[in-house]
Design a protein around this motif. Structure first.
Motif, PDB file in Angstrom:
ATOM      1  N   SER A 116      12.476  86.803 -22.001  1.00 55.32           N
ATOM      2  CA  SER A 116      12.367  85.372 -21.665  1.00 55.32           C
ATOM      3  C   SER A 116      10.992  84.837 -21.954  1.00 55.32           C
ATOM      4  O   SER A 116      10.017  85.491 -21.814  1.00 55.32           O
ATOM      5  CB  SER A 116      12.664  85.151 -20.186  1.00 55.32           C
ATOM      6  OG  SER A 116      13.904  85.648 -19.830  1.00 55.32           O
ATOM      7  N   LYS A 174      17.795  77.127 -24.961  1.00 56.51           N
ATOM      8  CA  LYS A 174      16.664  78.017 -24.673  1.00 56.51           C
ATOM      9  C   LYS A 174      16.626  78.400 -23.194  1.00 56.51           C
ATOM     10  O   LYS A 174      16.480  79.565 -22.847  1.00 56.51           O
ATOM     11  CB  LYS A 174      15.355  77.338 -25.068  1.00 56.51           C
ATOM     12  CG  LYS A 174      14.133  78.167 -24.782  1.00 56.51           C
ATOM     13  CD  LYS A 174      12.852  77.431 -25.120  1.00 56.51           C
ATOM     14  CE  LYS A 174      11.654  78.215 -24.635  1.00 56.51           C
ATOM     15  NZ  LYS A 174      10.448  77.410 -24.605  1.00 56.51           N
ATOM     16  N   LEU A 175      16.785  77.427 -22.325  1.00 53.05           N
ATOM     17  CA  LEU A 175      16.624  77.661 -20.890  1.00 53.05           C
ATOM     18  C   LEU A 175      17.760  78.455 -20.264  1.00 53.05           C
ATOM     19  O   LEU A 175      17.556  79.161 -19.285  1.00 53.05           O
ATOM     20  CB  LEU A 175      16.473  76.326 -20.160  1.00 53.05           C
ATOM     21  CG  LEU A 175      15.295  75.451 -20.569  1.00 53.05           C
ATOM     22  CD1 LEU A 175      15.329  74.135 -19.809  1.00 53.05           C
ATOM     23  CD2 LEU A 175      13.972  76.176 -20.374  1.00 53.05           C
ATOM     24  N   SER A 190       6.742  79.457 -19.276  1.00 58.69           N
ATOM     25  CA  SER A 190       8.073  79.978 -19.566  1.00 58.69           C
ATOM     26  C   SER A 190       8.336  81.116 -18.582  1.00 58.69           C
ATOM     27  O   SER A 190       7.809  82.213 -18.738  1.00 58.69           O
ATOM     28  CB  SER A 190       8.132  80.478 -21.008  1.00 58.69           C
ATOM     29  OG  SER A 190       9.405  80.996 -21.277  1.00 58.69           O
ATOM     30  N   LEU A 250       9.759  73.257 -16.420  1.00 54.82           N
ATOM     31  CA  LEU A 250      10.308  73.959 -17.579  1.00 54.82           C
ATOM     32  C   LEU A 250      10.011  73.237 -18.894  1.00 54.82           C
ATOM     33  O   LEU A 250       9.947  73.865 -19.945  1.00 54.82           O
ATOM     34  CB  LEU A 250      11.814  74.140 -17.413  1.00 54.82           C
ATOM     35  CG  LEU A 250      12.224  75.140 -16.333  1.00 54.82           C
ATOM     36  CD1 LEU A 250      13.710  75.031 -16.045  1.00 54.82           C
ATOM     37  CD2 LEU A 250      11.837  76.554 -16.724  1.00 54.82           C
ATOM     38  N   ASN A 266       5.366  73.252 -21.995  1.00 57.04           N
ATOM     39  CA  ASN A 266       5.370  74.332 -22.979  1.00 57.04           C
ATOM     40  C   ASN A 266       4.468  75.497 -22.617  1.00 57.04           C
ATOM     41  O   ASN A 266       4.579  76.567 -23.199  1.00 57.04           O
ATOM     42  CB  ASN A 266       4.984  73.786 -24.357  1.00 57.04           C
ATOM     43  CG  ASN A 266       6.074  72.904 -24.924  1.00 57.04           C
ATOM     44  OD1 ASN A 266       7.249  73.065 -24.610  1.00 57.04           O
ATOM     45  ND2 ASN A 266       5.679  71.956 -25.751  1.00 57.04           N
TER      46      ASN A 266
END
Length: 138
Positions: free
Chosen positions: A138, A79-80, A52, A46, A49
């Motif tokens: 996402s 973000k995750l 995703s 994760l 970069n």
């Protein structure tokens, strides 16, 4: 509708990995799978970069960092924490189920013994997620 998902599969059992791959092939779904054998490897994936995922499929019982520990990490990251995360496990323990939902999972699927039932459950999941706006974002 998402044509092909990017799935992070956090699973340490090679037979379970093969079952998921076989299911995708049988259902003719072009989803891309990135594998991690435990929560620590998943975190590293994760942090990359270039990757995703639209979905995380997470087993609970793994070495080094188990599924609950990984969820705790995941859900503290701004973000995750929005990545739809579905538990895919053999654990029918009510405490596991409740803990996972308290941590913010999107679903909890108990792996059935029969492959046909496994395929049906995963097909339902992918059908649902293909219409889920969060999975698309996402």
């Amino acid at each position: 509708m998402i044509e092909d998902f990017k799935i992070l599969l956090v699973e340490d059992d090679s037979i379970e990995i093969m079952k998921l791959r076989r299911t995708l092939t049988t259902l003719k779904l072009p989803h891309k799978i990135i594998e991690a054998e435990n929560g620590q490897e998943a975190i590293e994936a994760l942090k990359n970069n270039d990757f995703s995922p639209n979905l995380i499929l997470l087993d609970l019982n793994m070495p080094r960092m188990n599924g609950i520990e990984f969820l705790k990490y995941l859900k503290t990251d701004e973000k995750l924490k929005l990545i739809p995360t579905v538990i895919l496990t053999t654990s029918e323990n009510n405490m596991d189920i409740l803990n996972c939902y308290r941590l913010g999972i999107s679903g909890y699927i108990i792996k059935p013994a029969k492959f046909v039932e496994y395929q049906e459950k995963l097909k339902s999941l992918f059908d649902y997620l293909s219409y889920n706006e969060l999975a698309k974002a996402s």
